[in-house]
Write a protein that holds these residues in place. Sequence first.
Motif, short mmCIF file in Angstrom:
data_model
loop_
_atom_site.label_atom_id
_atom_site.label_comp_id
_atom_site.label_asym_id
_atom_site.label_seq_id
_atom_site.Cartn_x
_atom_site.Cartn_y
_atom_site.Cartn_z
N ALA A 64 33.22 35.67 52.92
CA ALA A 64 34.11 34.66 53.57
C ALA A 64 33.62 33.45 53.59
N GLY A 65 32.33 33.53 54.14
CA GLY A 65 31.53 32.41 54.54
C GLY A 65 30.72 31.62 53.63
N ARG A 66 30.86 32.30 52.26
CA ARG A 66 29.89 32.03 51.21
C ARG A 66 30.56 30.86 50.37
N PRO A 67 30.15 30.26 49.42
CA PRO A 67 30.63 29.27 48.55
C PRO A 67 31.57 29.70 47.66
N ALA A 68 32.54 28.96 47.29
CA ALA A 68 33.79 29.43 46.46
C ALA A 68 33.33 30.23 45.24
N VAL A 69 32.24 30.06 44.66
CA VAL A 69 32.09 30.71 43.27
C VAL A 69 31.77 32.08 43.80
N GLU A 70 31.19 32.40 44.89
CA GLU A 70 30.81 33.77 45.20
C GLU A 70 32.14 34.51 45.63
N ARG A 71 33.01 33.79 46.61
CA ARG A 71 34.07 34.58 46.93
C ARG A 71 34.97 34.81 45.65
N ARG A 72 35.07 33.97 44.64
CA ARG A 72 35.71 34.17 43.24
C ARG A 72 35.15 35.45 42.72
N MET A 73 33.89 35.74 42.64
CA MET A 73 33.42 36.75 41.88
C MET A 73 33.59 38.01 42.75
N ALA A 74 33.53 37.84 44.08
CA ALA A 74 33.89 39.16 44.99
C ALA A 74 35.10 39.65 44.53
N LEU A 75 36.00 38.75 44.58
CA LEU A 75 37.69 38.88 44.15
C LEU A 75 37.60 39.71 42.57
N GLN A 76 36.84 38.92 41.80
CA GLN A 76 36.76 39.81 40.23
C GLN A 76 36.22 41.08 40.47
N TRP A 77 35.15 41.24 41.06
CA TRP A 77 34.66 42.56 41.34
C TRP A 77 35.65 43.39 41.82
N THR A 78 36.25 43.01 42.93
CA THR A 78 37.30 43.97 43.59
C THR A 78 38.38 44.28 42.49
N ALA A 79 38.84 43.52 42.15
CA ALA A 79 40.03 43.86 40.94
C ALA A 79 39.69 44.75 39.96
N ARG A 80 38.37 44.57 39.42
CA ARG A 80 37.95 45.42 38.30
C ARG A 80 37.56 46.78 38.88
N ILE A 81 37.13 47.12 39.95
CA ILE A 81 36.88 48.25 40.57
C ILE A 81 37.92 49.12 40.77
N ASN A 82 39.07 48.25 41.27
CA ASN A 82 40.28 49.09 41.65
C ASN A 82 40.94 49.44 40.34
N GLU A 83 40.75 48.61 39.17
CA GLU A 83 41.43 48.95 37.83
C GLU A 83 40.69 50.41 37.45
N ALA A 84 39.38 49.90 37.69
CA ALA A 84 38.44 51.34 37.13
C ALA A 84 39.23 52.62 37.76
N ARG A 85 39.02 52.53 39.00
CA ARG A 85 39.72 53.74 39.87
C ARG A 85 41.05 54.13 39.41
N ARG A 86 41.96 53.37 39.06
CA ARG A 86 43.03 53.70 38.54
C ARG A 86 43.24 54.43 37.16
N VAL A 87 42.46 53.67 36.30
CA VAL A 87 42.37 54.40 34.89
C VAL A 87 41.61 55.75 35.10
N LEU A 88 40.42 55.71 35.70
CA LEU A 88 39.39 56.75 35.56
C LEU A 88 40.21 58.22 36.35
N ARG A 89 40.85 57.80 37.16
CA ARG A 89 41.74 59.00 38.06
C ARG A 89 42.52 59.71 37.37
N ASP A 90 43.49 59.16 36.48
CA ASP A 90 44.40 59.51 35.78
C ASP A 90 44.04 60.08 34.43
N PRO A 91 44.01 61.36 34.20
CA PRO A 91 43.66 62.11 32.96
C PRO A 91 44.19 61.38 31.56
#
Length: 219
Positions: A64-91
């Motif tokens: 939260a206290g980092r530059p905007a570029v890092e905050r944006r990359m954290a959001l991108q990682w969060t969205a991607r790992i959530n999508e990975a979990r959704r896909v990989l948990r469903d056979p």
Amino acid sequence: MICWKCHEPVGGPVCVGCGAVQPLRADRDLFAVLGLPRRFHLDLDAVDAAWRELSRRVHPDRFAGRPAVERRMALQWTARINEARRVLRDPAARALYLATGRERPGESNQGAVDPEFLEEIFELQAAAPADPEGVRARVEALRAAAWEELDGIFARWEAGEAPLDAEAVASLLARLRYTDHALALLPAGEDPVEFLPGGGTQGLDPGAHALGVGRGGGL
């Protein structure tokens, strides 16, 4: 990979040296995102454990206290790992991803279904008003057979006995779309049985199936 900020070698989403979150490649494989082997038969506890660990490391609140570029990359990682979990948990979603590289069902390349199977499905739908429970039993048997065949395809692929037959996978997922749709049209009964790779089953809430192969959804 070299950290964009401190220029030291880095092997994960966050640099251990300077703590900067790293860029996420848009084409990064979902299995690689969670650090899991690329296979159909996965330990779901391992999926959840990898997701929790990565979620903790890249949670946007940590940056939260980092530059905007890092905050944006954290959001991108969060969205991607959530999508990975959704896909990989469903056979079925996992099967679709392994066979086609697609993370969500689409309207094209839905998989061919043989005419005999379609004819039987239509006949069962016509017979449903007179014998709903008999029809339910037959449709569930067709559904279970499709899952068993799908499981076998991936088992042979993982053992190195045969290449992955993407067309066969797509066809079986299409069969599951028809059987799930047929079950949805029947009067409410017991929850259908969820397929667990390796032969296990458990009750499945019809509304909780995230794949989209069933309930009339496209592949």
